[in-house]
Write a protein that holds these residues in place. Structure first.
Motif, PDB file in Angstrom:
ATOM      1  N   GLU A   4      -4.558   3.544  -2.621  1.00 49.38           N
ATOM      2  CA  GLU A   4      -3.986   4.568  -1.771  1.00 49.38           C
ATOM      3  C   GLU A   4      -3.397   3.893  -0.545  1.00 49.38           C
ATOM      4  N   ALA A   5      -2.077   4.026  -0.379  1.00 50.79           N
ATOM      5  CA  ALA A   5      -1.408   3.417   0.764  1.00 50.79           C
ATOM      6  C   ALA A   5      -1.792   4.155   2.037  1.00 50.79           C
ATOM      7  N   LYS A   6      -2.153   3.412   3.060  1.00 48.52           N
ATOM      8  CA  LYS A   6      -2.541   4.002   4.341  1.00 48.52           C
ATOM      9  C   LYS A   6      -1.442   3.823   5.389  1.00 48.52           C
ATOM     10  N   ARG A   7      -0.903   2.620   5.501  1.00 46.90           N
ATOM     11  CA  ARG A   7       0.136   2.311   6.481  1.00 46.90           C
ATOM     12  C   ARG A   7       1.128   1.318   5.905  1.00 46.90           C
ATOM     13  N   CYS A   8       2.356   1.424   6.431  1.00 38.03           N
ATOM     14  CA  CYS A   8       3.402   0.472   6.058  1.00 38.03           C
ATOM     15  C   CYS A   8       4.038  -0.064   7.324  1.00 38.03           C
ATOM     16  N   GLY A   9       4.492  -1.282   7.257  1.00 43.90           N
ATOM     17  CA  GLY A   9       5.181  -1.876   8.389  1.00 43.90           C
ATOM     18  C   GLY A   9       6.113  -2.966   7.903  1.00 43.90           C
ATOM     19  N   VAL A  10       6.830  -3.529   8.855  1.00 51.45           N
ATOM     20  CA  VAL A  10       7.778  -4.578   8.522  1.00 51.45           C
ATOM     21  C   VAL A  10       7.483  -5.801   9.390  1.00 51.45           C
ATOM     22  N   LYS A  11       7.646  -6.967   8.807  1.00 51.00           N
ATOM     23  CA  LYS A  11       7.466  -8.229   9.510  1.00 51.00           C
ATOM     24  C   LYS A  11       8.811  -8.940   9.477  1.00 51.00           C
ATOM     25  N   PHE A  12       9.238  -9.441  10.635  1.00 51.11           N
ATOM     26  CA  PHE A  12      10.584 -10.000  10.728  1.00 51.11           C
ATOM     27  C   PHE A  12      10.661 -11.470  10.303  1.00 51.11           C
ATOM     28  N   LYS A  24      -9.501   2.526  -4.126  1.00 53.37           N
ATOM     29  CA  LYS A  24     -10.236   3.789  -4.267  1.00 53.37           C
ATOM     30  C   LYS A  24     -11.643   3.610  -4.833  1.00 53.37           C
ATOM     31  N   GLU A  25     -11.829   2.648  -5.700  1.00 59.07           N
ATOM     32  CA  GLU A  25     -13.138   2.477  -6.316  1.00 59.07           C
ATOM     33  C   GLU A  25     -14.150   1.853  -5.351  1.00 59.07           C
ATOM     34  N   SER A  26     -13.722   0.833  -4.615  1.00 56.27           N
ATOM     35  CA  SER A  26     -14.656   0.157  -3.717  1.00 56.27           C
ATOM     36  C   SER A  26     -14.551   0.636  -2.275  1.00 56.27           C
ATOM     37  N   LYS A  27     -13.573   1.499  -1.974  1.00 61.54           N
ATOM     38  CA  LYS A  27     -13.371   2.068  -0.634  1.00 61.54           C
ATOM     39  C   LYS A  27     -13.169   0.998   0.440  1.00 61.54           C
ATOM     40  N   THR A  28     -12.545  -0.113   0.073  1.00 62.15           N
ATOM     41  CA  THR A  28     -12.281  -1.175   1.048  1.00 62.15           C
ATOM     42  C   THR A  28     -10.808  -1.162   1.438  1.00 62.15           C
ATOM     43  N   LEU A  29     -10.560  -1.421   2.716  1.00 57.72           N
ATOM     44  CA  LEU A  29      -9.188  -1.525   3.203  1.00 57.72           C
ATOM     45  C   LEU A  29      -8.711  -2.953   3.032  1.00 57.72           C
ATOM     46  N   ARG A  30      -7.484  -3.083   2.579  1.00 57.38           N
ATOM     47  CA  ARG A  30      -6.903  -4.404   2.381  1.00 57.38           C
ATOM     48  C   ARG A  30      -5.480  -4.423   2.910  1.00 57.38           C
ATOM     49  N   LYS A  31      -4.999  -5.608   3.168  1.00 61.18           N
ATOM     50  CA  LYS A  31      -3.640  -5.800   3.663  1.00 61.18           C
ATOM     51  C   LYS A  31      -2.879  -6.635   2.649  1.00 61.18           C
ATOM     52  N   ARG A  32      -1.686  -6.156   2.299  1.00 61.69           N
ATOM     53  CA  ARG A  32      -0.847  -6.871   1.343  1.00 61.69           C
ATOM     54  C   ARG A  32       0.488  -7.171   2.007  1.00 61.69           C
ATOM     55  N   ARG A  51      14.547  -1.611  -5.810  1.00 67.46           N
ATOM     56  CA  ARG A  51      14.172  -2.812  -6.556  1.00 67.46           C
ATOM     57  C   ARG A  51      12.724  -3.216  -6.223  1.00 67.46           C
ATOM     58  N   LEU A  52      12.343  -3.077  -4.941  1.00 68.06           N
ATOM     59  CA  LEU A  52      10.981  -3.429  -4.534  1.00 68.06           C
ATOM     60  C   LEU A  52       9.961  -2.445  -5.113  1.00 68.06           C
ATOM     61  N   LYS A  53      10.305  -1.165  -5.087  1.00 64.13           N
ATOM     62  CA  LYS A  53       9.373  -0.144  -5.592  1.00 64.13           C
ATOM     63  C   LYS A  53       9.153  -0.285  -7.099  1.00 64.13           C
ATOM     64  N   ASN A  54      10.153  -0.750  -7.817  1.00 64.73           N
ATOM     65  CA  ASN A  54      10.042  -0.889  -9.273  1.00 64.73           C
ATOM     66  C   ASN A  54       9.625  -2.286  -9.713  1.00 64.73           C
ATOM     67  N   HIS A  55       9.373  -3.175  -8.767  1.00 68.72           N
ATOM     68  CA  HIS A  55       8.955  -4.536  -9.103  1.00 68.72           C
ATOM     69  C   HIS A  55       7.576  -4.482  -9.758  1.00 68.72           C
ATOM     70  N   PRO A  56       7.395  -5.142 -10.907  1.00 65.46           N
ATOM     71  CA  PRO A  56       6.129  -5.020 -11.637  1.00 65.46           C
ATOM     72  C   PRO A  56       4.916  -5.527 -10.860  1.00 65.46           C
ATOM     73  N   ARG A  57       5.124  -6.487  -9.988  1.00 66.17           N
ATOM     74  CA  ARG A  57       4.005  -7.057  -9.247  1.00 66.17           C
ATOM     75  C   ARG A  57       3.512  -6.114  -8.138  1.00 66.17           C
ATOM     76  N   HIS A  58       4.423  -5.335  -7.537  1.00 69.33           N
ATOM     77  CA  HIS A  58       4.079  -4.497  -6.397  1.00 69.33           C
ATOM     78  C   HIS A  58       4.068  -3.004  -6.729  1.00 69.33           C
ATOM     79  N   GLN A  59       4.427  -2.650  -7.935  1.00 73.73           N
ATOM     80  CA  GLN A  59       4.603  -1.256  -8.315  1.00 73.73           C
ATOM     81  C   GLN A  59       3.329  -0.421  -8.141  1.00 73.73           C
ATOM     82  N   THR A  60       2.194  -0.951  -8.526  1.00 73.02           N
ATOM     83  CA  THR A  60       0.958  -0.182  -8.425  1.00 73.02           C
ATOM     84  C   THR A  60       0.538   0.039  -6.973  1.00 73.02           C
ATOM     85  N   TYR A  61       0.875  -0.887  -6.098  1.00 69.78           N
ATOM     86  CA  TYR A  61       0.516  -0.754  -4.693  1.00 69.78           C
ATOM     87  C   TYR A  61       1.445   0.217  -3.961  1.00 69.78           C
TER      88      TYR A  61
END
Length: 157
Positions: A4-12, A24-32, A51-61
Protein backbone atom coordinates in the motif's frame (compact mmCIF):
# COMPACT_ATOMS: atom_id res chain seq x y z
CA UNK A 1 2.67 -9.71 -2.22
CA UNK A 2 0.51 -6.72 -1.48
CA UNK A 3 1.77 -3.21 -0.91
CA UNK A 4 0.00 0.00 0.00
CA UNK A 5 1.59 3.24 -1.17
CA UNK A 6 1.70 5.87 1.58
CA UNK A 7 3.75 8.73 0.08
CA UNK A 8 5.46 9.64 -3.15
CA UNK A 9 8.19 12.13 -3.83
CA UNK A 10 10.85 13.06 -6.30
CA UNK A 11 14.63 13.17 -5.91
CA UNK A 12 16.58 15.43 -8.23
CA UNK A 13 20.10 14.06 -8.03
CA UNK A 14 20.18 11.35 -9.28
CA UNK A 15 16.67 11.56 -10.75
CA UNK A 16 14.38 9.15 -8.93
CA UNK A 17 10.87 8.62 -7.60
CA UNK A 18 10.81 7.92 -3.86
CA UNK A 19 7.97 5.69 -2.69
CA UNK A 20 7.10 5.08 0.96
CA UNK A 21 4.92 1.98 1.15
CA UNK A 22 3.55 -0.44 3.71
CA UNK A 23 3.88 -4.17 3.35
CA UNK A 24 0.33 -5.29 4.21
CA UNK A 25 1.25 -8.67 5.66
CA UNK A 26 4.03 -7.55 8.00
CA UNK A 27 2.72 -3.96 8.52
CA UNK A 28 6.22 -2.51 8.05
CA UNK A 29 6.95 0.78 6.33
CA UNK A 30 9.61 0.71 3.66
CA UNK A 31 11.20 3.16 1.28
CA UNK A 32 11.80 2.34 -2.37
CA UNK A 33 13.92 4.48 -4.67
CA UNK A 34 12.89 4.05 -8.30
CA UNK A 35 15.52 5.50 -10.64
CA UNK A 36 14.33 7.54 -13.61
CA UNK A 37 16.51 6.68 -16.58
CA UNK A 38 16.61 8.21 -20.05
CA UNK A 39 14.56 11.23 -18.98
CA UNK A 40 15.59 14.67 -20.20
CA UNK A 41 14.12 18.14 -20.20
CA UNK A 42 12.58 17.36 -23.59
CA UNK A 43 10.91 14.09 -22.54
CA UNK A 44 7.16 13.54 -22.53
CA UNK A 45 6.03 13.32 -18.90
CA UNK A 46 2.88 11.28 -19.55
CA UNK A 47 4.73 8.66 -21.60
CA UNK A 48 7.47 8.38 -18.98
CA UNK A 49 4.93 8.01 -16.16
CA UNK A 50 3.04 5.33 -18.08
CA UNK A 51 6.25 3.46 -18.87
CA UNK A 52 7.25 3.56 -15.18
CA UNK A 53 3.84 2.40 -13.96
CA UNK A 54 3.87 -0.56 -16.36
CA UNK A 55 7.49 -1.53 -15.67
CA UNK A 56 7.51 -5.15 -14.45
CA UNK A 57 9.97 -4.46 -11.65
CA UNK A 58 7.99 -1.55 -10.12
CA UNK A 59 4.44 -2.42 -11.18
CA UNK A 60 3.39 -4.11 -7.93
CA UNK A 61 4.65 -1.20 -5.84
CA UNK A 62 2.99 1.49 -7.98
CA UNK A 63 -0.49 -0.07 -8.15
CA UNK A 64 -1.82 2.32 -5.49
CA UNK A 65 -0.26 5.40 -7.10
CA UNK A 66 -2.39 7.15 -9.70
CA UNK A 67 -1.13 7.90 -13.17
CA UNK A 68 -1.82 11.60 -12.58
CA UNK A 69 0.43 11.69 -9.51
CA UNK A 70 3.27 10.02 -11.38
CA UNK A 71 2.83 12.55 -14.19
CA UNK A 72 3.04 15.41 -11.67
CA UNK A 73 6.27 14.01 -10.25
CA UNK A 74 7.72 13.72 -13.76
CA UNK A 75 6.65 17.32 -14.52
CA UNK A 76 8.45 18.52 -11.38
CA UNK A 77 11.55 16.58 -12.43
CA UNK A 78 11.39 17.93 -15.97
CA UNK A 79 10.96 21.50 -14.70
CA UNK A 80 14.03 21.00 -12.50
CA UNK A 81 16.03 19.81 -15.51
CA UNK A 82 14.89 22.91 -17.40
CA UNK A 83 16.23 25.10 -14.59
CA UNK A 84 13.00 26.05 -12.81
CA UNK A 85 12.77 26.08 -9.03
CA UNK A 86 10.63 23.71 -7.01
CA UNK A 87 8.37 26.60 -5.96
CA UNK A 88 7.78 27.48 -9.62
CA UNK A 89 6.86 23.88 -10.43
CA UNK A 90 4.47 23.60 -7.51
CA UNK A 91 2.89 26.96 -8.33
CA UNK A 92 2.10 25.70 -11.81
CA UNK A 93 -0.19 23.07 -10.24
CA UNK A 94 -2.26 25.60 -8.30
CA UNK A 95 -5.24 27.37 -9.84
CA UNK A 96 -5.18 31.17 -9.77
CA UNK A 97 -8.52 32.72 -10.80
CA UNK A 98 -6.79 35.95 -11.87
CA UNK A 99 -4.30 34.21 -14.17
CA UNK A 100 -4.67 34.92 -17.87
CA UNK A 101 -4.88 31.49 -19.52
CA UNK A 102 -4.53 33.02 -22.98
CA UNK A 103 -0.85 33.70 -22.29
CA UNK A 104 0.06 30.09 -21.40
CA UNK A 105 1.74 27.63 -23.72
CA UNK A 106 -0.16 24.51 -24.81
CA UNK A 107 1.38 22.19 -22.21
CA UNK A 108 0.58 24.43 -19.24
CA UNK A 109 -2.88 25.23 -20.60
CA UNK A 110 -3.67 21.52 -20.84
CA UNK A 111 -2.40 21.05 -17.28
CA UNK A 112 -4.63 23.88 -15.99
CA UNK A 113 -7.65 22.50 -17.86
CA UNK A 114 -7.08 19.05 -16.34
CA UNK A 115 -6.91 20.62 -12.89
CA UNK A 116 -10.15 22.51 -13.49
CA UNK A 117 -11.82 19.27 -14.64
CA UNK A 118 -10.65 17.51 -11.46
CA UNK A 119 -11.99 20.31 -9.24
CA UNK A 120 -15.29 20.28 -11.15
CA UNK A 121 -15.72 16.52 -10.75
CA UNK A 122 -14.83 16.75 -7.06
CA UNK A 123 -17.44 19.47 -6.44
CA UNK A 124 -20.10 18.09 -8.77
CA UNK A 125 -23.33 16.83 -7.26
CA UNK A 126 -24.62 13.61 -8.76
CA UNK A 127 -28.29 12.76 -9.13
CA UNK A 128 -28.06 9.76 -6.84
CA UNK A 129 -26.46 11.78 -4.00
CA UNK A 130 -28.56 12.34 -0.87
CA UNK A 131 -28.17 16.13 -0.93
CA UNK A 132 -29.00 16.51 -4.64
CA UNK A 133 -31.62 19.19 -5.39
CA UNK A 134 -33.01 19.52 -8.90
CA UNK A 135 -33.20 23.06 -10.34
CA UNK A 136 -31.49 24.75 -7.39
CA UNK A 137 -31.58 28.55 -7.59
CA UNK A 138 -29.22 30.84 -5.68
CA UNK A 139 -28.95 34.59 -5.48
CA UNK A 140 -25.42 35.93 -5.64
CA UNK A 141 -24.72 39.35 -4.25
CA UNK A 142 -22.78 41.60 -6.56
CA UNK A 143 -19.63 43.14 -5.13
CA UNK A 144 -19.50 45.80 -7.83
CA UNK A 145 -20.99 49.22 -7.26
CA UNK A 146 -23.72 50.47 -9.59
CA UNK A 147 -22.60 52.88 -12.27
CA UNK A 148 -24.61 55.79 -13.57
CA UNK A 149 -24.63 54.45 -17.13
CA UNK A 150 -26.31 51.21 -15.93
CA UNK A 151 -29.47 53.10 -14.95
CA UNK A 152 -29.80 54.94 -18.26
CA UNK A 153 -29.41 51.92 -20.53
CA UNK A 154 -32.83 50.37 -19.76
CA UNK A 155 -34.82 53.23 -21.38
CA UNK A 156 -34.81 51.89 -24.92
CA UNK A 157 -35.54 48.26 -24.11
Amino acid sequence: MSFEAKRCGVKFSPPAIILIYEHKESKTLRKRTIPIRNFSKFSDHSMAAERLKNHPRHQTYLEGVSQAQLEKLHIILRDHLQGFSLEHSLASFSLDPDEDLNKLDDDRLARKKNQMDEVFERNRRHRDAADFVYDLEKDFKSTQAKCSWDDDSDDGF
